[in-house]
Design a protein around this motif. Sequence first.
Motif, short mmCIF file in Angstrom:
data_model
loop_
_atom_site.label_atom_id
_atom_site.label_comp_id
_atom_site.label_asym_id
_atom_site.label_seq_id
_atom_site.Cartn_x
_atom_site.Cartn_y
_atom_site.Cartn_z
N ALA A 82 45.25 65.36 43.24
CA ALA A 82 46.62 65.14 44.33
C ALA A 82 47.04 66.60 44.66
N ARG A 83 47.18 67.46 43.45
CA ARG A 83 47.74 68.56 43.78
C ARG A 83 46.92 69.51 44.41
N LYS A 84 45.46 69.36 44.40
CA LYS A 84 44.95 70.16 45.23
C LYS A 84 44.83 69.78 46.74
N LYS A 85 44.77 68.51 46.71
CA LYS A 85 44.93 67.94 48.29
C LYS A 85 46.23 68.36 48.84
N GLY A 86 47.28 68.07 48.14
CA GLY A 86 48.73 68.85 48.73
C GLY A 86 48.40 70.24 49.11
N GLN A 87 47.91 71.02 48.49
CA GLN A 87 47.67 72.54 48.79
C GLN A 87 46.84 72.47 49.79
N MET A 88 45.78 71.89 50.06
CA MET A 88 45.03 71.81 51.35
C MET A 88 45.69 71.45 52.40
N ASP A 89 46.51 70.31 52.34
CA ASP A 89 47.43 69.95 53.53
C ASP A 89 48.23 70.84 53.81
N THR A 90 48.84 71.59 52.88
CA THR A 90 49.76 72.84 53.30
C THR A 90 49.05 73.85 54.06
#
Length: 130
Positions: A82-90
């Motif tokens: 979830a953290r990595k996906k959030g970084q990718m979204d940002t």
Amino acid sequence: MRKRIIPVRNFSKYSDFSVAAERLKNHPRHRDYLDQVPQSQLEKLHIILRDHMQGLSLEDSLASFRLDPEEDLNKLDDEELARKKGQMDTLFERNRKRTDDPDFVYDLEVEFDKPNQEKCSWDDESDDEF
């Protein structure tokens, strides 16, 4: 200006970093000081603190925030994923081109050359044939 120290209470190496960051940001005594601090930054600080409590070095903890295109995301636990996906979204939102951007190009085609890339017959076909 007087320096303000904000303690982190009731936080352990098993705590949820996002809940702890939200609780700190919304605390009545700290709300005015943390109003302009992004939630993601507070979460990152809590992750670093949790990693330290688990015995990770600062370098290892900071390395976990970098996106590695070769990393196998299937091997991550739900929280890390979830953290990595959030970084990718940002990162996506930061690089995204909108129609009102001055350098926006409507049907942009980019050729990506990779060494040792195999050619396929459908790569040579033109879209204009249809």
